[in-house]
Design an enzyme around this catalytic site. Structure first.
Site, PDB file in Angstrom:
ATOM      1  NE  ARG A  82      -2.905   0.541   3.339  1.00 49.85           N
ATOM      2  CZ  ARG A  82      -2.166   0.763   4.440  1.00 49.85           C
ATOM      3  NH1 ARG A  82      -1.394   1.819   4.536  1.00 49.85           N
ATOM      4  NH2 ARG A  82      -2.205  -0.086   5.451  1.00 49.85           N
TER       5      ARG A  82
ATOM      6  CE  LYS B  93     -12.707   7.145 -18.982  1.00 47.64           C
ATOM      7  NZ  LYS B  93     -12.684   7.862 -17.757  1.00 47.64           N
TER       8      LYS B  93
ATOM      9  CE1 TYR C 187     -17.132  10.841 -15.546  1.00 42.84           C
ATOM     10  CE2 TYR C 187     -15.993  11.047 -13.451  1.00 42.84           C
ATOM     11  CZ  TYR C 187     -16.702  10.284 -14.363  1.00 42.84           C
ATOM     12  OH  TYR C 187     -16.967   8.975 -14.078  1.00 42.84           O
TER      13      TYR C 187
HETATM   14  C1  LIG Z   1     -12.546  13.802 -17.332  1.00 48.74           C
HETATM   15  C2  LIG Z   1     -12.667  12.636 -16.403  1.00 48.74           C
HETATM   16  N1  LIG Z   1     -12.086  12.697 -15.198  1.00 48.74           N
HETATM   17  C3  LIG Z   1     -12.165  11.687 -14.317  1.00 48.74           C
HETATM   18  C4  LIG Z   1     -12.879  10.535 -14.611  1.00 48.74           C
HETATM   19  C5  LIG Z   1     -12.985   9.443 -13.591  1.00 48.74           C
HETATM   20  O1  LIG Z   1     -12.127   8.400 -13.922  1.00 48.74           O
HETATM   21  P1  LIG Z   1     -12.379   6.857 -13.509  1.00 48.74           P
HETATM   22  O2  LIG Z   1     -13.568   6.387 -14.251  1.00 48.74           O
HETATM   23  O3  LIG Z   1     -11.105   6.211 -13.906  1.00 48.74           O
HETATM   24  O4  LIG Z   1     -12.611   6.845 -12.025  1.00 48.74           O
HETATM   25  C6  LIG Z   1     -13.485  10.421 -15.861  1.00 48.74           C
HETATM   26  C7  LIG Z   1     -14.243   9.196 -16.215  1.00 48.74           C
HETATM   27  O5  LIG Z   1     -14.922   9.132 -17.201  1.00 48.74           O
HETATM   28  C8  LIG Z   1     -13.381  11.500 -16.780  1.00 48.74           C
HETATM   29  O6  LIG Z   1     -13.974  11.454 -17.986  1.00 48.74           O
END
Ligand SMILES: Cc1ncc(COP(=O)(O)O)c(C=O)c1O
Length: 388
Positions: free
Chosen positions: A45, A194, A97
């Site tokens: 961790r 992503k 988001y």
């Molecule tokens: C711009 C953006 N930030 C953060 C996140 C969150 O990421 P995660 O799904 O890996 O938790 C996303 C998810 O779609 C996103 O599009």
């Protein structure tokens, strides 16, 4: 040394064995020579050799000081918000988001952290929203899903003048395209789920800090809260990063061709893609991004959910799914999927209409993708003519 060479060669060869691919240290603990005497690792961790390679790599890639890997992009966002204390305020991009909005509103507001949302495409809105309690400015650039661009350098100056930290969620750009720390940001976060991982096969988040001092604070939070990325997933992200810039270049080239095609469609109202000269922030995007990315959003002249649902349900290569940044193309309807947790009035204010469709352009041939969309959009025209 050019960047691609630097990336590949900053992934170290394993000192112990000479393995050219980073070994996966799938272990929870490390045997110590004496209590407290170890080889730099005691418990996974706190630190893990595979995760450490990824953390150092992302710091290098973002021109930052320290990098940290988390179990998801949201866990990375959560770690940054934990730098604050009750009574502090955040000024955040309005087209944020949905998951970040949910975290800020439903988790952190009850701990006394207030968030003010503004259209950060006009930097003066940020300056006006700052109060003596503001400690953090939160940008996404480009935003999800309407691809708004904020001027990171100008907002960084505003943040500095007001003694606030500037954090940029750079998920949509990826470090192949944009390096917010070069423009003055203090912290960069990524949903590595992503483009960084790039193959739609894991969930991960990354935080990079400009200074070692800030890095130590994030490291403390990472260990104290415990939402770390597992060794195998760390390895997959390292592997994804090896081809990141090649992929982002191709995603962007195909996305531009698709955005231009969408502009020519009668049923389409707005096409949001920062690579189009018609995009309201095209010039800023061109200044701060090397590539414009693989995400495009568009909405329909007849703004209804049913028509948009018909399109997103009838494409063959664009698969109906949340997420983006992978090699296979995806299509989604934000109002029913990624942005469902945002109230409709707030959603509309930031341009996320009922008919807004988001595309993540993958690595299939652009001609096939255009044909796929053309067929789906033309089937809508037939339905509309028939109904009329
Ligand atoms: C711009 C953006 N930030 C953060 C996140 C969150 O990421 P995660 O799904 O890996 O938790 C996303 C998810 O779609 C996103 O599009």
């Amino acid at each position: 040394m050019k960047e691609q060479t630097k990336i590949l060669h900053s992934i170290p060869v394993d000192e112990l064995t000479g393995a050219i691919s980073t070994p996966i240290y799938q272990t929870s603990t490390f045997v110590q020579q004496a209590p407290g005497v170890n080889k730099g690792f005691d418990y996974s961790r706190s630190n893990n050799p595979t995760r450490k390679v990824l953390e150092d790599l992302i710091a290098t890639l973002e021109n930052g000081s320290n990098g940290y890997a988390f179990a998801s992009g949201l866990a990375a966002i959560d770690a940054v918000v934990k730098l604050l204390k009750s009574g502090d305020e955040i000024v955040a991009v309005d087209d944020i988001y949905g998951g970040a909005f949910r975290l800020f509103t439903h988790i952190y507001e009850k701990f006394g952290i207030k968030v003010t949302y503004v259209d950060t495409t006009h930097a003066e809105n940020v300056a006006e929203a700052i109060t003596p309690k503001t400690k953090l400015i939160w940008l996404e650039s480009p935003t999800n899903p309407t691809l708004k661009i904020s001027d990171i350098a100008t907002i960084a100056k505003i943040a500095k003048a007001n003694h606030c930290l500037l954090c940029v969620d750079s998920t949509f750009a990826s470090p192949a395209s944009q390096k917010p720390i070069d423009f003055g940001a203090d912290i960069v976060i990524h949903s590595a789920t992503k483009y960084l991982a790039g193959h739609s096969d894991l969930i991960a988040g990354l935080v990079v800090t400009k200074t070692a001092e800030l890095g130590e604070k994030i490291k403390f939070i990472q260990n104290a809260s415990g939402a770390i990325l597992a060794p195998f997933d760390s390895w997959l992200v390292i592997r994804g990063i090896e081809t990141l810039s090649l992929r982002v270049r191709q995603h962007s080239e195909s996305a531009l061709a698709i955005a231009e095609f969408l502009l020519s469609q009668d049923n389409v109202k707005n096409v949001y893609y920062p690579g189009l000269p018609t995009h309201q922030n095209h010039e800023i995007a061109a200044r701060q991004q090397k590539y414009f990315g693989g995400v495009i959003s568009f909405d329909l002249k007849i703004d209804d959910k049913e028509s948009a649902t018909q399109i997103v349900s009838s494409t063959k290569y664009f698969k109906l799914a949340e997420s983006l940044g992978g090699v296979k193309s995806l299509i989604c309807l934000p109002c029913e999927m990624t942005h469902k947790s945002i109230p409709a009035e707030i959603r509309y204010q930031s341009g996320v209409t009922d008919s807004l469709i988001r595309l993540s352009v993958g690595l299939e041939d652009a001609e096939d993708l255009i044909l796929d969309l053309k067929t789906a959009i033309e089937s809508l025209s037939k339905t509309l003519t028939f109904t009329a």
